[in-house]
Every structure is written in structure tokens, then in C-alpha cells.
Design a protein around this motif. Sequence first.
Motif, mmCIF file in Angstrom:
data_model
loop_
_atom_site.group_PDB
_atom_site.id
_atom_site.type_symbol
_atom_site.label_atom_id
_atom_site.label_comp_id
_atom_site.label_asym_id
_atom_site.label_seq_id
_atom_site.Cartn_x
_atom_site.Cartn_y
_atom_site.Cartn_z
ATOM 1 N N LEU A 210 -21.849 31.373 -70.164
ATOM 2 C CA LEU A 210 -22.456 32.255 -69.183
ATOM 3 C C LEU A 210 -21.326 32.953 -68.430
ATOM 4 N N LYS A 211 -21.434 34.284 -68.304
ATOM 5 C CA LYS A 211 -20.452 35.072 -67.578
ATOM 6 C C LYS A 211 -20.934 35.282 -66.146
ATOM 7 N N TYR A 212 -19.992 35.173 -65.198
ATOM 8 C CA TYR A 212 -20.290 35.369 -63.777
ATOM 9 C C TYR A 212 -19.391 36.475 -63.219
ATOM 10 N N ASP A 213 -19.955 37.262 -62.304
ATOM 11 C CA ASP A 213 -19.161 38.279 -61.631
ATOM 12 C C ASP A 213 -19.813 38.628 -60.298
ATOM 13 N N ASP A 214 -19.017 39.198 -59.400
ATOM 14 C CA ASP A 214 -19.498 39.800 -58.156
ATOM 15 C C ASP A 214 -20.443 38.877 -57.392
ATOM 16 N N ILE A 215 -19.890 37.785 -56.878
ATOM 17 C CA ILE A 215 -20.653 36.812 -56.104
ATOM 18 C C ILE A 215 -20.428 37.116 -54.622
ATOM 19 N N TYR A 216 -21.496 37.454 -53.910
ATOM 20 C CA TYR A 216 -21.429 37.865 -52.505
ATOM 21 C C TYR A 216 -22.495 37.153 -51.691
ATOM 22 N N MET A 217 -22.352 37.238 -50.363
ATOM 23 C CA MET A 217 -23.351 36.708 -49.440
ATOM 24 C C MET A 217 -23.400 37.588 -48.198
ATOM 25 N N THR A 218 -24.550 37.612 -47.530
ATOM 26 C CA THR A 218 -24.683 38.341 -46.278
ATOM 27 C C THR A 218 -25.819 37.739 -45.464
ATOM 28 N N LYS A 219 -25.695 37.814 -44.152
ATOM 29 C CA LYS A 219 -26.706 37.226 -43.290
ATOM 30 C C LYS A 219 -27.983 38.054 -43.319
ATOM 31 N N GLY A 220 -29.127 37.374 -43.302
ATOM 32 C CA GLY A 220 -30.411 38.045 -43.285
ATOM 33 C C GLY A 220 -30.874 38.424 -44.678
ATOM 34 N N ILE A 221 -31.793 39.360 -44.747
ATOM 35 C CA ILE A 221 -32.345 39.846 -46.017
ATOM 36 C C ILE A 221 -31.706 41.197 -46.320
ATOM 37 N N GLU A 222 -30.983 41.284 -47.436
ATOM 38 C CA GLU A 222 -30.270 42.502 -47.812
ATOM 39 C C GLU A 222 -30.432 42.704 -49.312
ATOM 40 N N LEU A 223 -31.146 43.750 -49.709
ATOM 41 C CA LEU A 223 -31.476 43.954 -51.118
ATOM 42 C C LEU A 223 -30.760 45.159 -51.726
ATOM 43 N N THR A 224 -29.666 45.590 -51.077
ATOM 44 C CA THR A 224 -28.793 46.577 -51.711
ATOM 45 C C THR A 224 -27.796 45.849 -52.599
ATOM 46 N N SER A 225 -27.092 46.594 -53.451
ATOM 47 C CA SER A 225 -26.021 46.022 -54.267
ATOM 48 C C SER A 225 -24.689 46.198 -53.539
ATOM 49 N N PRO A 226 -23.822 45.183 -53.538
ATOM 50 C CA PRO A 226 -22.502 45.356 -52.940
ATOM 51 C C PRO A 226 -21.754 46.499 -53.622
ATOM 52 N N SER A 227 -21.057 47.306 -52.817
ATOM 53 C CA SER A 227 -20.322 48.436 -53.394
ATOM 54 C C SER A 227 -18.949 47.989 -53.858
#
Length: 293
Positions: free
Chosen positions: A276-293
Motif C-alpha cells: 500500500l502506498k501512502y502520501d500527503d498525510i495531514y491534519m487540521t482542527k474541526g471539519i475541513e473538506l478541502t484538499s491540502p495545497s
Amino acid sequence: MSKIKHSMWYLGLVLMANSALSQEQKGMGENHGPLSDPKWQLIEDFEAKDSIASWIKADTKNETKPFVANPQVTKRLTEKLKGNSNSYMLKKAAQEGVIGNRKALTFKALPQIVEVGETYTFYTRINVAAFPNNHAFGLSNMGPEDIKKHDYNAFEATLRVTDKRESSGLKNTGALMVKVPGGYANVRHNLANNERDAKPLEPGQWYQIWYVVNNAPKEQGGQTYDVYLQGGGEFPEQTLVYKNASFRMQREWPLTYFLMNCNTGPHDKPYGNGGLKYDDIYMTKGIELTSPS
């Protein structure tokens, strides 16, 4: 360990880790410049050449015969993606042909503790290198030694990718799965109308996953997570695919680590070593349904 002691232990760990990070590891991707999206905190994007070194690896139930020391495959690779260079982690329980590595753990401290009562959105991109396989990833509220001791039971919010056959005889399909009381469930194609289970993930395709994690106490409706998925032919747009999946243990502790685990299966019934390949692991407070830039 009390919740207060658990939080103080984690804060000290993060402060020590941050003091050792280079400027590149804090916010600079290889050939990509500084990260620019203030909404998201980076856990890992694997662009730094030494990024794998920041993850703890442990093979805690190594039953390989003949014995292979440290059999898990956890390495940084680079591909061309839409004309640009992209680096990611490939994780496998062992090299092809090696079986018996039952708990291949890889984990890293979160840059921000998720306290009890808080809601955070986590974002991860995954790509199935090959089936057959048995992978799980998600969040833990334990420290390194307890993660090694408890393996699957160190997880709370958990996502799973596998096509293994269970001891009950049930054959998993390779669809993305979530944790529910008493087992796992496939995410859904049309959740609003309860239409059907999602199809298996397509090998070679990158999927974006958002999981909104509610770490409130269970009596307040917490210890749950919602999952959104985008990718492959089935989900061209971001889609809510599961609501109120269950934390595995529901310990009601602060969440502290991102954890991956995979398993070749036993010698008499191996599952396979598909990666399994993994990439671009992020976190943010609250509900955020955009993609990290």
C-alpha cells in the motif's frame, strides 16, 4: 496512565522531536518550496529524502521461516505524476515470497495532540500497489512501547484495505473499510440511499481520504469518525461514504500517533504481500473538506 499524565508525556515528546527537525522537515518539500496552506498541518508528505527516518518501525510478531530480521518493507519511492516528481511511502509486510510477518508496525507522532473533546479532520492519499494484502492505518492514543505491545488494539479510528478471507469464511473484497462494533464494514457507494457496498479499490489509482475524527467521550456522541472518499472510476467527486464509524477501543484518551500495520498472514494461510502506498498525510482542527495545497 491518566489522561493528564498522558498529555504531559506526549507534549514533552513533541517538543523534543520538534527541536531536532530541520527547516526542510518542518515545512519545505524537496523541489516544492514552502507549504502554503495554513489550514492543514503536515504529518508527512515524504518529499524530504530522510523522511522515512522519522517513522518508528517494529515487526513485533516476526514468524518468518527461515527467519528474516526486520522483514517489513517501508521505503520512500519517487514517481512522475502529471509531469511532476512525487515521493511517497511504499509499505509491505515483507518482500514477495516471505511470509510469517504478522505485525509490521510503522508509526509517527502527530504534530498536534487531539485532546479529548476535540474534532479534527485527517487527510491521507493511498494507492493499492497490489492485492492480495492486509493493511490497516489510522490513529492511536498510545505511546511507542504500548503500540508495539498492543498492535491492532493500539488503533482507535481505523481504515482498512484487504481482500483476505476471515476465519468465519467471509472473503473481503478489497473495498475501503472502517471499524464498527464487532468487526469492519465496507464503505458505501451511495450512503444516503444505502445502495450498496463500494467496489474494491483499483490498484494503481490514488485515492483521497478525509476522515473527520470526533474524540469526544462516547456519552457525548464521540469516539466516532466519518469518512469521505475521492478517486478511481467509482468516486470521481468527493463523497461521504460512511458516518459514525467506531473507534476500535474507545479509551477516551488524547490521540497522539499516526499508525500503519500490515500482515502477511500465517504460514498455513498466507494473505499475500501486496503493498500500500501512502502520501500527503495531514491534519487540521474541526471539519475541513478541502484538499491540502
